[in-house]
Design an enzyme around this catalytic site. Structure first.
Site, PDB file in Angstrom:
ATOM      1  N   HIS A 115       0.871  -1.178   0.000  1.00  0.00           N
ATOM      2  CA  HIS A 115       0.000   0.000   0.000  1.00  0.00           C
ATOM      3  C   HIS A 115       0.911   1.232   0.000  1.00  0.00           C
ATOM      4  O   HIS A 115       2.027   1.178   0.525  1.00  0.00           O
ATOM      5  CB  HIS A 115      -0.839  -0.061   1.276  1.00  0.00           C
ATOM      6  CG  HIS A 115      -1.892   0.991   1.408  1.00  0.00           C
ATOM      7  ND1 HIS A 115      -1.616   2.280   1.798  1.00  0.00           N
ATOM      8  CD2 HIS A 115      -3.236   0.932   1.221  1.00  0.00           C
ATOM      9  CE1 HIS A 115      -2.751   2.974   1.857  1.00  0.00           C
ATOM     10  NE2 HIS A 115      -3.750   2.181   1.502  1.00  0.00           N
ATOM     11  N   ASP A 189       3.519  -4.118   7.747  1.00  0.00           N
ATOM     12  CA  ASP A 189       2.255  -3.382   7.722  1.00  0.00           C
ATOM     13  C   ASP A 189       1.132  -4.386   8.001  1.00  0.00           C
ATOM     14  O   ASP A 189       0.775  -5.191   7.149  1.00  0.00           O
ATOM     15  CB  ASP A 189       2.093  -2.734   6.341  1.00  0.00           C
ATOM     16  CG  ASP A 189       0.745  -2.048   6.176  1.00  0.00           C
ATOM     17  OD1 ASP A 189      -0.060  -2.069   7.130  1.00  0.00           O
ATOM     18  OD2 ASP A 189       0.500  -1.497   5.089  1.00  0.00           O
ATOM     19  N   GLN A 192      -4.243  -4.830   7.325  1.00  0.00           N
ATOM     20  CA  GLN A 192      -5.305  -5.736   6.891  1.00  0.00           C
ATOM     21  C   GLN A 192      -5.320  -7.025   7.712  1.00  0.00           C
ATOM     22  O   GLN A 192      -6.326  -7.740   7.712  1.00  0.00           O
ATOM     23  CB  GLN A 192      -5.145  -6.083   5.398  1.00  0.00           C
ATOM     24  CG  GLN A 192      -5.321  -4.908   4.451  1.00  0.00           C
ATOM     25  CD  GLN A 192      -6.758  -4.374   4.410  1.00  0.00           C
ATOM     26  OE1 GLN A 192      -7.711  -5.037   4.819  1.00  0.00           O
ATOM     27  NE2 GLN A 192      -6.904  -3.145   3.947  1.00  0.00           N
ATOM     28  N   LYS A 215      -9.831   0.016  10.699  1.00  0.00           N
ATOM     29  CA  LYS A 215     -10.119  -1.227   9.959  1.00  0.00           C
ATOM     30  C   LYS A 215     -10.371  -2.378  10.935  1.00  0.00           C
ATOM     31  O   LYS A 215     -10.781  -3.453  10.535  1.00  0.00           O
ATOM     32  CB  LYS A 215      -8.954  -1.593   9.038  1.00  0.00           C
ATOM     33  CG  LYS A 215      -8.734  -0.598   7.906  1.00  0.00           C
ATOM     34  CD  LYS A 215      -7.629  -1.063   6.994  1.00  0.00           C
ATOM     35  CE  LYS A 215      -6.995   0.058   6.202  1.00  0.00           C
ATOM     36  NZ  LYS A 215      -7.804   0.567   5.102  1.00  0.00           N
ATOM     37  N   CYS A 355      -4.788   2.484  -3.577  1.00  0.00           N
ATOM     38  CA  CYS A 355      -3.525   3.021  -3.028  1.00  0.00           C
ATOM     39  C   CYS A 355      -2.384   2.035  -3.222  1.00  0.00           C
ATOM     40  O   CYS A 355      -1.534   1.864  -2.325  1.00  0.00           O
ATOM     41  CB  CYS A 355      -3.658   3.388  -1.551  1.00  0.00           C
ATOM     42  SG  CYS A 355      -4.877   4.639  -1.233  1.00  0.00           S
TER      43      CYS A 355
HETATM   44  C1  LIG Z   1      -2.461  -2.605   3.639  1.00  0.00           C
HETATM   45  C2  LIG Z   1      -2.752  -1.219   4.129  1.00  0.00           C
HETATM   46  N1  LIG Z   1      -1.781  -0.513   4.716  1.00  0.00           N
HETATM   47  C3  LIG Z   1      -1.984   0.718   5.185  1.00  0.00           C
HETATM   48  C4  LIG Z   1      -3.204   1.329   5.051  1.00  0.00           C
HETATM   49  C5  LIG Z   1      -3.358   2.729   5.557  1.00  0.00           C
HETATM   50  O1  LIG Z   1      -4.202   2.830   6.666  1.00  0.00           O
HETATM   51  P1  LIG Z   1      -4.487   4.273   7.253  1.00  0.00           P
HETATM   52  O2  LIG Z   1      -5.076   5.066   6.120  1.00  0.00           O
HETATM   53  O3  LIG Z   1      -5.473   4.056   8.344  1.00  0.00           O
HETATM   54  O4  LIG Z   1      -3.205   4.831   7.702  1.00  0.00           O
HETATM   55  C6  LIG Z   1      -4.251   0.656   4.434  1.00  0.00           C
HETATM   56  C7  LIG Z   1      -5.560   1.322   4.246  1.00  0.00           C
HETATM   57  O5  LIG Z   1      -6.179   1.241   3.218  1.00  0.00           O
HETATM   58  C8  LIG Z   1      -4.015  -0.658   3.952  1.00  0.00           C
HETATM   59  O6  LIG Z   1      -4.982  -1.358   3.347  1.00  0.00           O
END
Ligand SMILES: Cc1ncc(COP(=O)(O)O)c(C=O)c1O
Length: 397
Positions: A115, A189, A192, A215, A355
């Site tokens: 992401h 990260d 998810q 999430k 993203c």
């Molecule tokens: C895999 C992953 N990492 C990071 C994020 C970013 O999360 P946040 O916008 O809450 O920082 C997302 C959100 O879509 C995501 O799906």
């Protein structure tokens, strides 16, 4: 499957009181359980005060609620409270880890499925980026990781636990072990992963693990960075100000201990308390049950969608390796049109590059449509998705 039938949680989520709403976008943001709303309401209605500062009773109660939430959030993923930092979201947590770890002249290994939150911060460090690609099933090419590590001099390895596009569950314990053996810092990260499967950050053996509250059935505005104590202590703070110092003189500040040094300013108090209630909600369900419910639904969705003419799927087809989402394309129809027509039937799905533009390019797509599953979803929701796709194909026939 018995476990899936046992989860009947729609009534726990006020937004789902809306007639005919089929919410299949938990990978973007989950719905909020009543218990989380109640916990935040309780803080605002009965215990509102700033934390860590006041000596009067209400302030002490607020501090206990806040720090109690930190303990429960930490325990939820096998971490210690003292190694659990609250940030605004996963993005801020990943910026903190990336900016404090690498700089110009360093080599950082990333994967093509990251992401932008675990990609752009590394670009901003000025480090040289080395990319691990995907095989045709959407799994990471670990042979490429090994080649980069064998060449030496890698400062950090950054990887997502579960892809938000292809759904792949990556072998992060293995990746972190290989990174550690090569002397590299590992940054995972978990945005998810945490909402949908049991996670133990200590067992995973990573240096840093980032995730996001909204999430994981918590509110927006709160994220988490967890890490090994020594790794956290080696990070410089990103934001300076009140609360994050031990002392300040005209000559300069002395940082407070971890995690305080990363929590400058007034914290997102209600949101942290809400996240504490969210992990209680998930713990009460049991993460094994959550995973099994969503694995079973994902298997059902993969089975139904892969049987549709003119529909193609991305990512591993084995639900054992896959998180609770399905990205798909409908032949001859732009993903935004797909999402809009399906949305017209009350079924909420996401369309776009998610993203993850580097991944989109690797897959040869501009965009996809994505349906993602949460604890409240049922097979009927998947059936509604399939009916929606049928409607799309009728419109564009
Ligand atoms: C895999 C992953 N990492 C990071 C994020 C970013 O999360 P946040 O916008 O809450 O920082 C997302 C959100 O879509 C995501 O799906």
């Amino acid at each position: 499957m018995a476990i899936a039938a046992a989860l009947d949680l729609r009534a726990e989520f006020p937004t789902l009181d809306r007639e005919g709403l089929v919410y299949l976008d938990a990978a973007a943001t989950s719905q909020t359980p009543r218990a989380v709303l109640a916990a935040m309401d309780d803080y605002y209605a009965h215990h509102r005060a700033s934390v860590h500062r006041g000596v009067y009773a209400v302030a002490a109660e607020a501090t206990d609620m806040f720090e109690g939430a930190r303990h429960r959030v930490a325990r939820f993923v096998g971490a210690e409270a003292r190694n659990t930092v609250f940030t605004r979201n996963a993005t801020e947590a990943l910026n903190l880890a990336a900016r404090g770890t690498a700089g110009p002249g360093d080599k950082v290994v990333l994967t093509e499925m990251e992401h932008h939150s675990n990609l752009v911060p590394w670009q901003m460090t000025g480090a040289e980026l080395l990319w691990v690609g995907l095989d045709t099933d959407g799994r990471l090419r670990l042979d490429e990781l090994d080649e980069y590590l064998a060449a030496g001099g890698v400062k950090a390895v950054a990887v997502t636990h579960v892809s938000n596009v292809v759904g792949t569950i990556n072998p992060v314990a293995e990746i972190c072990a290989r990174a550690r053996a090569a002397g590299a810092v590992s940054v995972v990260d978990g945005s998810q992963a945490v909402p949908q499967m049991p996670v133990d950050v200590v067992e995973l053996g990573c240096d840093f693990y980032a995730w996001t509250g909204h999430k994981a059935y918590g509110p927006t505005g709160v994220g988490v960075l967890q890490g090994r104590r020594e790794a956290l202590e080696a990070l410089p703070p990103l934001i300076g100000g009140g609360h994050m110092i031990a002392s300040v003189t005209k000559e300069g500040p002395r940082w407070a201990e971890v995690p305080t040094r990363f929590e400058a300013g007034t914290s997102a108090i209600a949101e942290v308390i809400g996240l504490g209630a969210a992990v209680d909600f998930l713990s009460d369900l049991g993460m094994d049950v959550v995973r099994e419910h969503e694995r079973e639904l994902t298997a059902y969705a993969l089975g139904r969608l892969s049987g549709l003419d003119g529909v193609t799927l991305d990512g591993p087809l084995d639900p054992a390796d896959r998180g609770a989402l399905v990205s798909f394309s409908v032949e001859g129809v732009h993903p935004h049109d797909v999402a809009e027509i399906i949305g017209g039937q009350g079924v909420c799905v996401r369309a776009g590059h998610h993203c993850a533009q580097v991944l989109m390019k690797a897959l040869g797509h501009q965009a996809t449509t994505r349906a993602s599953f949460a604890v409240h979803n049922t097979r009927e929701d998947v059936d509604a998705l399939v009916a929606g796709i049928g409607r799309v194909q009728e419109v564009f026939a």
